[in-house]
Write a protein that holds these residues in place. Structure first.
Motif, PDB file in Angstrom:
ATOM      1  N   TRP A  84      -9.064  -0.099  -2.205  1.00  0.00           N
ATOM      2  CA  TRP A  84      -8.862   1.346  -2.386  1.00  0.00           C
ATOM      3  C   TRP A  84      -7.488   1.776  -1.856  1.00  0.00           C
ATOM      4  O   TRP A  84      -6.731   2.440  -2.556  1.00  0.00           O
ATOM      5  CB  TRP A  84      -9.992   2.087  -1.671  1.00  0.00           C
ATOM      6  CG  TRP A  84      -9.920   3.569  -1.699  1.00  0.00           C
ATOM      7  CD1 TRP A  84     -10.097   4.383  -2.782  1.00  0.00           C
ATOM      8  CD2 TRP A  84      -9.694   4.436  -0.591  1.00  0.00           C
ATOM      9  NE1 TRP A  84      -9.997   5.704  -2.395  1.00  0.00           N
ATOM     10  CE2 TRP A  84      -9.751   5.758  -1.058  1.00  0.00           C
ATOM     11  CE3 TRP A  84      -9.455   4.216   0.765  1.00  0.00           C
ATOM     12  CZ2 TRP A  84      -9.578   6.857  -0.227  1.00  0.00           C
ATOM     13  CZ3 TRP A  84      -9.286   5.310   1.595  1.00  0.00           C
ATOM     14  CH2 TRP A  84      -9.340   6.609   1.095  1.00  0.00           C
ATOM     15  N   THR A  85      -7.180   1.387  -0.626  1.00  0.00           N
ATOM     16  CA  THR A  85      -5.888   1.782  -0.062  1.00  0.00           C
ATOM     17  C   THR A  85      -4.737   1.092  -0.782  1.00  0.00           C
ATOM     18  O   THR A  85      -3.669   1.675  -0.940  1.00  0.00           O
ATOM     19  CB  THR A  85      -5.807   1.489   1.443  1.00  0.00           C
ATOM     20  OG1 THR A  85      -6.050   0.109   1.679  1.00  0.00           O
ATOM     21  CG2 THR A  85      -6.796   2.336   2.223  1.00  0.00           C
ATOM     22  N   GLY A  86      -4.950  -0.137  -1.226  1.00  0.00           N
ATOM     23  CA  GLY A  86      -3.891  -0.848  -1.943  1.00  0.00           C
ATOM     24  C   GLY A  86      -3.566  -0.205  -3.275  1.00  0.00           C
ATOM     25  O   GLY A  86      -2.391  -0.035  -3.628  1.00  0.00           O
ATOM     26  N   ILE A  87      -4.607   0.183  -4.031  1.00  0.00           N
ATOM     27  CA  ILE A  87      -4.371   0.872  -5.303  1.00  0.00           C
ATOM     28  C   ILE A  87      -3.609   2.161  -5.042  1.00  0.00           C
ATOM     29  O   ILE A  87      -2.632   2.484  -5.731  1.00  0.00           O
ATOM     30  CB  ILE A  87      -5.705   1.168  -6.033  1.00  0.00           C
ATOM     31  CG1 ILE A  87      -6.348  -0.120  -6.517  1.00  0.00           C
ATOM     32  CG2 ILE A  87      -5.477   2.128  -7.207  1.00  0.00           C
ATOM     33  CD1 ILE A  87      -7.779   0.051  -7.012  1.00  0.00           C
ATOM     34  N   GLY A  88      -4.031   2.896  -4.023  1.00  0.00           N
ATOM     35  CA  GLY A  88      -3.356   4.148  -3.691  1.00  0.00           C
ATOM     36  C   GLY A  88      -1.918   3.940  -3.253  1.00  0.00           C
ATOM     37  O   GLY A  88      -1.008   4.665  -3.683  1.00  0.00           O
ATOM     38  N   ALA A  89      -1.684   2.948  -2.412  1.00  0.00           N
ATOM     39  CA  ALA A  89      -0.339   2.703  -1.898  1.00  0.00           C
ATOM     40  C   ALA A  89       0.625   2.265  -2.994  1.00  0.00           C
ATOM     41  O   ALA A  89       1.715   2.819  -3.147  1.00  0.00           O
ATOM     42  CB  ALA A  89      -0.387   1.655  -0.787  1.00  0.00           C
ATOM     43  N   VAL A  90       0.220   1.276  -3.763  1.00  0.00           N
ATOM     44  CA  VAL A  90       1.098   0.781  -4.829  1.00  0.00           C
ATOM     45  C   VAL A  90       1.252   1.833  -5.926  1.00  0.00           C
ATOM     46  O   VAL A  90       2.343   2.042  -6.453  1.00  0.00           O
ATOM     47  CB  VAL A  90       0.582  -0.564  -5.394  1.00  0.00           C
ATOM     48  CG1 VAL A  90       1.373  -0.988  -6.619  1.00  0.00           C
ATOM     49  CG2 VAL A  90       0.651  -1.639  -4.323  1.00  0.00           C
ATOM     50  N   GLY A  91       0.167   2.510  -6.251  1.00  0.00           N
ATOM     51  CA  GLY A  91       0.238   3.557  -7.264  1.00  0.00           C
ATOM     52  C   GLY A  91       1.156   4.696  -6.854  1.00  0.00           C
ATOM     53  O   GLY A  91       1.975   5.167  -7.646  1.00  0.00           O
ATOM     54  N   ALA A  92       1.035   5.140  -5.611  1.00  0.00           N
ATOM     55  CA  ALA A  92       1.912   6.209  -5.119  1.00  0.00           C
ATOM     56  C   ALA A  92       3.372   5.740  -5.086  1.00  0.00           C
ATOM     57  O   ALA A  92       4.287   6.504  -5.410  1.00  0.00           O
ATOM     58  CB  ALA A  92       1.458   6.667  -3.741  1.00  0.00           C
ATOM     59  N   ARG A 152      11.511  -2.682  -0.705  1.00  0.00           N
ATOM     60  CA  ARG A 152      10.358  -1.903  -1.157  1.00  0.00           C
ATOM     61  C   ARG A 152       9.590  -2.649  -2.246  1.00  0.00           C
ATOM     62  O   ARG A 152       8.361  -2.627  -2.270  1.00  0.00           O
ATOM     63  CB  ARG A 152      10.797  -0.532  -1.661  1.00  0.00           C
ATOM     64  CG  ARG A 152      11.343   0.353  -0.535  1.00  0.00           C
ATOM     65  CD  ARG A 152      11.696   1.731  -1.017  1.00  0.00           C
ATOM     66  NE  ARG A 152      10.438   2.491  -1.080  1.00  0.00           N
ATOM     67  CZ  ARG A 152      10.224   3.528  -1.869  1.00  0.00           C
ATOM     68  NH1 ARG A 152      11.177   3.953  -2.675  1.00  0.00           N
ATOM     69  NH2 ARG A 152       9.068   4.146  -1.873  1.00  0.00           N
ATOM     70  N   ILE A 153      10.297  -3.295  -3.140  1.00  0.00           N
ATOM     71  CA  ILE A 153       9.636  -4.065  -4.199  1.00  0.00           C
ATOM     72  C   ILE A 153       8.881  -5.249  -3.612  1.00  0.00           C
ATOM     73  O   ILE A 153       7.735  -5.520  -3.987  1.00  0.00           O
ATOM     74  CB  ILE A 153      10.651  -4.508  -5.278  1.00  0.00           C
ATOM     75  CG1 ILE A 153      11.143  -3.275  -6.038  1.00  0.00           C
ATOM     76  CG2 ILE A 153      10.033  -5.530  -6.220  1.00  0.00           C
ATOM     77  CD1 ILE A 153      12.286  -3.531  -6.968  1.00  0.00           C
ATOM     78  N   ILE A 154       9.500  -5.953  -2.670  1.00  0.00           N
ATOM     79  CA  ILE A 154       8.822  -7.082  -2.017  1.00  0.00           C
ATOM     80  C   ILE A 154       7.560  -6.600  -1.312  1.00  0.00           C
ATOM     81  O   ILE A 154       6.502  -7.232  -1.404  1.00  0.00           O
ATOM     82  CB  ILE A 154       9.778  -7.800  -1.040  1.00  0.00           C
ATOM     83  CG1 ILE A 154      10.868  -8.533  -1.830  1.00  0.00           C
ATOM     84  CG2 ILE A 154       9.019  -8.756  -0.129  1.00  0.00           C
ATOM     85  CD1 ILE A 154      12.011  -9.057  -0.987  1.00  0.00           C
ATOM     86  N   ALA A 155       7.638  -5.471  -0.637  1.00  0.00           N
ATOM     87  CA  ALA A 155       6.472  -4.923   0.060  1.00  0.00           C
ATOM     88  C   ALA A 155       5.343  -4.620  -0.930  1.00  0.00           C
ATOM     89  O   ALA A 155       4.176  -4.936  -0.674  1.00  0.00           O
ATOM     90  CB  ALA A 155       6.856  -3.668   0.835  1.00  0.00           C
ATOM     91  N   ALA A 156       5.674  -4.016  -2.060  1.00  0.00           N
ATOM     92  CA  ALA A 156       4.659  -3.704  -3.072  1.00  0.00           C
ATOM     93  C   ALA A 156       4.049  -4.984  -3.645  1.00  0.00           C
ATOM     94  O   ALA A 156       2.829  -5.055  -3.851  1.00  0.00           O
ATOM     95  CB  ALA A 156       5.259  -2.852  -4.184  1.00  0.00           C
ATOM     96  N   VAL A 157       4.876  -5.984  -3.887  1.00  0.00           N
ATOM     97  CA  VAL A 157       4.366  -7.264  -4.399  1.00  0.00           C
ATOM     98  C   VAL A 157       3.430  -7.908  -3.378  1.00  0.00           C
ATOM     99  O   VAL A 157       2.378  -8.456  -3.744  1.00  0.00           O
ATOM    100  CB  VAL A 157       5.531  -8.215  -4.771  1.00  0.00           C
ATOM    101  CG1 VAL A 157       5.038  -9.630  -5.017  1.00  0.00           C
ATOM    102  CG2 VAL A 157       6.279  -7.687  -5.983  1.00  0.00           C
ATOM    103  N   LEU A 158       3.762  -7.822  -2.113  1.00  0.00           N
ATOM    104  CA  LEU A 158       2.894  -8.376  -1.074  1.00  0.00           C
ATOM    105  C   LEU A 158       1.550  -7.640  -1.023  1.00  0.00           C
ATOM    106  O   LEU A 158       0.505  -8.260  -0.815  1.00  0.00           O
ATOM    107  CB  LEU A 158       3.584  -8.339   0.286  1.00  0.00           C
ATOM    108  CG  LEU A 158       4.731  -9.328   0.468  1.00  0.00           C
ATOM    109  CD1 LEU A 158       5.480  -9.056   1.762  1.00  0.00           C
ATOM    110  CD2 LEU A 158       4.223 -10.763   0.423  1.00  0.00           C
ATOM    111  N   ILE A 159       1.579  -6.323  -1.210  1.00  0.00           N
ATOM    112  CA  ILE A 159       0.324  -5.560  -1.240  1.00  0.00           C
ATOM    113  C   ILE A 159      -0.535  -6.024  -2.409  1.00  0.00           C
ATOM    114  O   ILE A 159      -1.733  -6.284  -2.248  1.00  0.00           O
ATOM    115  CB  ILE A 159       0.596  -4.046  -1.315  1.00  0.00           C
ATOM    116  CG1 ILE A 159       1.201  -3.557  -0.002  1.00  0.00           C
ATOM    117  CG2 ILE A 159      -0.690  -3.269  -1.631  1.00  0.00           C
ATOM    118  CD1 ILE A 159       1.729  -2.132  -0.054  1.00  0.00           C
TER     119      ILE A 159
END
Length: 103
Positions: free
Chosen positions: A62-70, A86-93
């Motif tokens: 739930w938090t991952g969908i929200g974080a990456v989506g936002a 920022r892109i690396i962080a999103a890929v890691l999520i």
């Protein structure tokens, strides 16, 4: 069905996060109202998903969908900066979400 609830709960999390940003500190009525309704919907769907999904799995997804989506909405619609970190962080999520689903 729980995974569908969880997916829509995550999508509503994106909606309420964006609406919160657009509310300008809760000074604009419609974004604030949208935020409140989508927040209630998101929590409600998360609760339904947690009837059968483990707490840790449901919450992380739930938090991952929200974080990456936002993150993506911020870049695509709000003109937020894009950089390698920022892109690396999103890929890691996303990698963590996939790993959690497979576990």
């Amino acid at each position: 069905m729980s995974w569908i609830y969880l997916l829509f709960a995550g999508l509503l999390e994106i909606v309420w996060a964006v609406a919160m940003k657009q509310s300008a500190g809760f000074t604009r009525f419609w974004p604030t109202a949208i935020m409140g309704v989508s927040m209630i919907g998101s929590f409600g769907l998360l609760a339904l998903a947690m009837r059968t999904l483990p707490l840790g799995t449901a919450y992380v997804i739930w938090t991952g969908i929200g974080a990456v989506g936002a993150f993506l909405v911020g870049i695509m619609l709000l003109g937020e900066t894009v950089n390698a970190a920022r892109i690396i962080a999103a890929v890691l999520i996303v990698t963590g979400l996939v790993t959690m689903k497979l576990a």
